[in-house]
Design an enzyme around this catalytic site. Structure first.
Site, short mmCIF file in Angstrom:
data_model
loop_
_atom_site.label_atom_id
_atom_site.label_comp_id
_atom_site.label_asym_id
_atom_site.label_seq_id
_atom_site.Cartn_x
_atom_site.Cartn_y
_atom_site.Cartn_z
CG ASP A 306 26.47 -2.62 36.86
OD1 ASP A 306 26.45 -1.95 35.82
OD2 ASP A 306 25.44 -3.00 37.45
CD GLU A 309 26.91 3.63 33.71
OE1 GLU A 309 26.55 3.67 34.91
OE2 GLU A 309 27.12 2.57 33.10
CG ASP A 419 20.74 -2.60 32.72
OD1 ASP A 419 21.56 -3.54 32.74
OD2 ASP A 419 20.57 -1.83 33.67
#
Ligand code: GLC
Length: 706
Positions: A306, A309, A419
């Site tokens: 996670d 990015e 999300d």
């Protein structure tokens, strides 16, 4: 060759494609005009533009502007331009069909009729890229060629097709054990429980919180004995802390991204100040990947990566600027412009472009600014984990999926769609995203069922589950501070409906796994828009129904308080209205528009002509499935057939060995139906309990021994 490659300027190798195609002279490019850093294609009225994988809006991307720029943005609204993935493949489908893939590590803008309705304009911001143009007669043919170009998609273990429960966070061992007990006591099947960031010691990767998880190893073993795997999260940023092994080791070996001055770049995420491993640097990538062993040695068999990015809450430099601004404006009578400036400085602290422009990677010995390879960061974190896990056991399938991704990463892991929120619109978006994800190589994928942010209502969870039981990744996950959304978090009626759906999911595993594997191994899609198989004008515009695998068409209900929905049948089909595994009603429906009714505790699926749906029994987990006897629902017109794929579900032998195939054929001999089966390899199936529905609605039961 139906794929042509054109190289513009001097792009770095993104390792997205696996085929070596010789670059052609750009002057040979047809149908696409080049204008500075942009490519322009004229669009006809009837053209549909598919693609872009994980993104907002519909299946047909026309009418909006999208950006490929991996973004940590939990607000998946229609006015956004990008989500967590950078999937630069599009397919224009009209009288002529054309696939376009931009192989590029940084931002690409796809203006698909936003500025000019009749024009597609693709702008590669840094102007360096490989352009692939793919020709073909059909959408499926072009997509398949593209998928062959980028290489075979990741295959998870079969148990990853079971039900998975997550929440940020199940905080300690007692809560995890209690959760598992609840599932087992209520006889709701489950295969995975997720460990979100609180299992770590102050959010440090590859550590354990000894207070809340004092007997982690035993917990893993006990859960596994009960058929449940624990799946921990790993974040990109590593905490800066003296004495923390990952920090010290990484600093000593120089494995973190550097700032302008060559010092490790400092950002802040969950643990506070962190450094980012330089996944673009092979040594750093292998180094980080080797750290997963810490958890694998404790019996862990799956991970979710996670914040890659990478998400940046703030950087030192950003924070300093914000404090300076506050100091500057302190005590002043602010006019509206200075107030907005102050506000924007604070709100712009996270994921700021300034930060992405101020750290560097080592790409094959060259210093490369992060923004120039931004979209490859999450990809290479997935690769890092996959390589590390492969070193531990090269023939074992681990469960692995990521939030950020780019094309290429699909070979190493799956993705979840990030999300989302507990909104009906997000259920709809989940449905529409699926075929575009498949086109871009993402086969093992799914959304946070029930929604991550916000409070999920019982009816939303029920309707979402009616859809998600068909997606390869079936995970219910929700954010800290939101209402609980486990199957038993609501009233008893909801619990019963959701349990029925999870039971049904386990009965569907033979079909879902078979379709997933066949699609993945053949570079086909598992979820297709109707227009890929039916060429009538209505099929081409339907956005809320999908073909799923060889036999099914799905038409999920995604609106609150609906007691049914309109559905379009591109040909005669068999509607199966389902309450639970034992309560199904059949109705043969002619081609055309229909309305079907379905109360909250029921839904409908459609079996195509001369196709069949095999259904097993439910079980507490995938490894306990006993599929000696399969029920088969067949819609027989002339000759129905199905090929059921299977394999050991845990090894990578599917790459080299022939699969176990059971092919079933039901055909007319005179007025009788005759069943023929052929087994290739081996099969655990001994008996088929066939319910054959004929075009005139007649139902025939046939038992067939194998
Ligand atoms: C990110 C993830 C989410 C997770 C949370 C805490 O927002 O996308 O799934 O629960 O971080 O780790």
């Amino acid at each position: 060759m139906n794929i042509k490659r054109f190289t513009v300027a001097n792009p770095i190798n993104c390792h997205a494609v696996v085929k070596d195609i010789k670059s052609e002279d750009i002057t040979k490019l047809t149908k696409v005009e080049i204008e500075d850093k942009s490519l322009i294609v004229k669009l006809e009225d009837e053209d549909i533009v598919y693609g872009l994988g994980e993104n907002v809006r519909g299946i047909n991307k026309r009418g909006w502007i999208f950006e490929s720029y991996c973004s940590d943005d939990p607000n998946h609204a229609q006015d956004k331009r990008s989500l967590y993935g950078a999937h630069n493949f599009i397919l224009i489908s009209g009288k002529e069909k054309l696939g376009i893939y931009i192989d590029c590590p940084s931002k690409v803008v796809f203006d698909i009729g936003y500025t000019n309705l009749g024009e597609l304009k693709i702008t590669v911001v840094d102007g360096e890229y490989n352009l692939y143009i793919i020709n073909g007669d059909t959408e499926s043919e072009i997509t398949k060629s593209f998928r062959k170009l980028i290489g075979q998609s990741y295959v998870p273990p079969k148990w990853a097709f079971g039900y998975q429960q997550s929440r940020w966070s199940y905080k300690d061992e007692d809560e995890v054990r209690e959760l598992a007990k609840n599932f087992r006591d209520k006889e709701i099947p489950i295969d995975c429980i997720y460990l979100d960031i609180d299992y770590m010691e102050r959010f440090k990767n590859f550590t354990l919180n000894k207070e809340s998880f004092p007997n982690f190893d035993k917990l893993v073993v006990d859960m596994k004995k009960d058929g449940i795997k624990l799946i921990p999260i790993i974040d990109a940023g590593c905490k800066i802390e003296k004495g923390y092994e990952i920090y010290e080791d990484g600093i000593e070996k120089g494995h973190y991204c550097k700032d302008e001055d060559g010092k490790p770049f400092v950002a802040a995420v969950w643990p506070g100040q962190v450094h980012f491993p330089d996944f673009l640097d092979k040594d750093a990538r292998l180094w980080f990947g080797s750290k997963y062993k810490f958890l694998v040695d404790k019996g862990i068999e799956g991970f979710w990566n996670d914040m890659n990015e990478p998400a940046i809450f703030y950087s030192e430099q950003g924070l300093k600027k914000a404090f300076d601004k506050i100091e500057e404006y302190k005590g002043k009578n602010l006019d509206i412009y200075s107030f907005f400036e102050l506000k924007d400085t604070i709100l712009g602290l996270s994921n700021s472009n300034n930060d992405y422009n101020s750290f560097y990677h080592n790409v094959d010995g060259k210093k490369v600014k992060h923004n120039d390879i931004h979209n490859l960061y999450g990809y290479n974190m997935t690769k890092s984990a996959a390589e590390g896990l492969e070193k531990i056991d090269e023939n074992k399938r681990f469960l692995l999926f990521s939030r950020a991704s780019a094309i290429g990463a699909h070979r190493y892991g799956g993705i979840w769609t990030g999300d989302n929120t507990s909104l009906w619109e997000h259920l709809e978006m989940n449905v529409k995203m699926m075929p575009n994800l498949n086109m871009c190589g993402y086969m093992y994928t799914g959304a946070d069922t029930g929604g991550f942010g916000g409070n999920c209502t019982p009816d939303l969870l029920t309707r979402w589950m009616q859809w998600s039981i068909f997606t390869p990744l079936l995970r219910n996950h929700s954010a800290m501070g939101t209402r609980n959304q486990e199957p038993f978090a609501y009233d008893l009626g909801t619990e019963k409906s959701v349990k029925n759906l999870i039971d049904l999911r386990y009965a569907l595993v033979p079909y879902i796994y078979s379709e997933f594997m066949k699609a993945t191994l053949n570079d086909d899609m598992m979820f297709e828009p109707l227009g890929f198989k039916y060429s009538d004008s209505t099929s081409r515009t339907v956005e809320d129904q999908l073909l799923m695998g060889d036999s099914l068409m799905l038409a999920p209900i995604y609106k609150q308080n609906s007691k049914g929905r309109y559905v379009y049948l591109p040909e005669e089909m068999l509607m199966v209205k389902i309450k639970n595994i034992d309560e199904m009603e059949f109705e043969v429906m002619p081609k055309g528009h229909h309305y079907f009714e379905a109360n909250l505790d029921e839904f409908a699926i459609f079996i195509k002509k001369d196709k069949m749906l095999p259904l097993g029994k439910t079980a507490k987990s995938v490894e306990s499935l006993n599929n000696e006897k399969l029920k088969v629902i067949a819609f027989v017109n002339e000759k129905a057939n199905y090929n059921l794929y299977d394999d050991d579900g845990v090894s990578k032998n599917y790459k080299t060995l022939k699969a176990d195939n059971l092919s079933i054929e039901i055909k007319y001999v005179g007025n009788d139906l005759k069943v023929e089966t052929v087994v290739e390899g081996k099969t655990t199936i001994k008996e088929l309990e066939i319910t054959a529905i004929l075009s005139n609605g007649e139902v025939r039961k046939i038992n067939h021994k194998i």
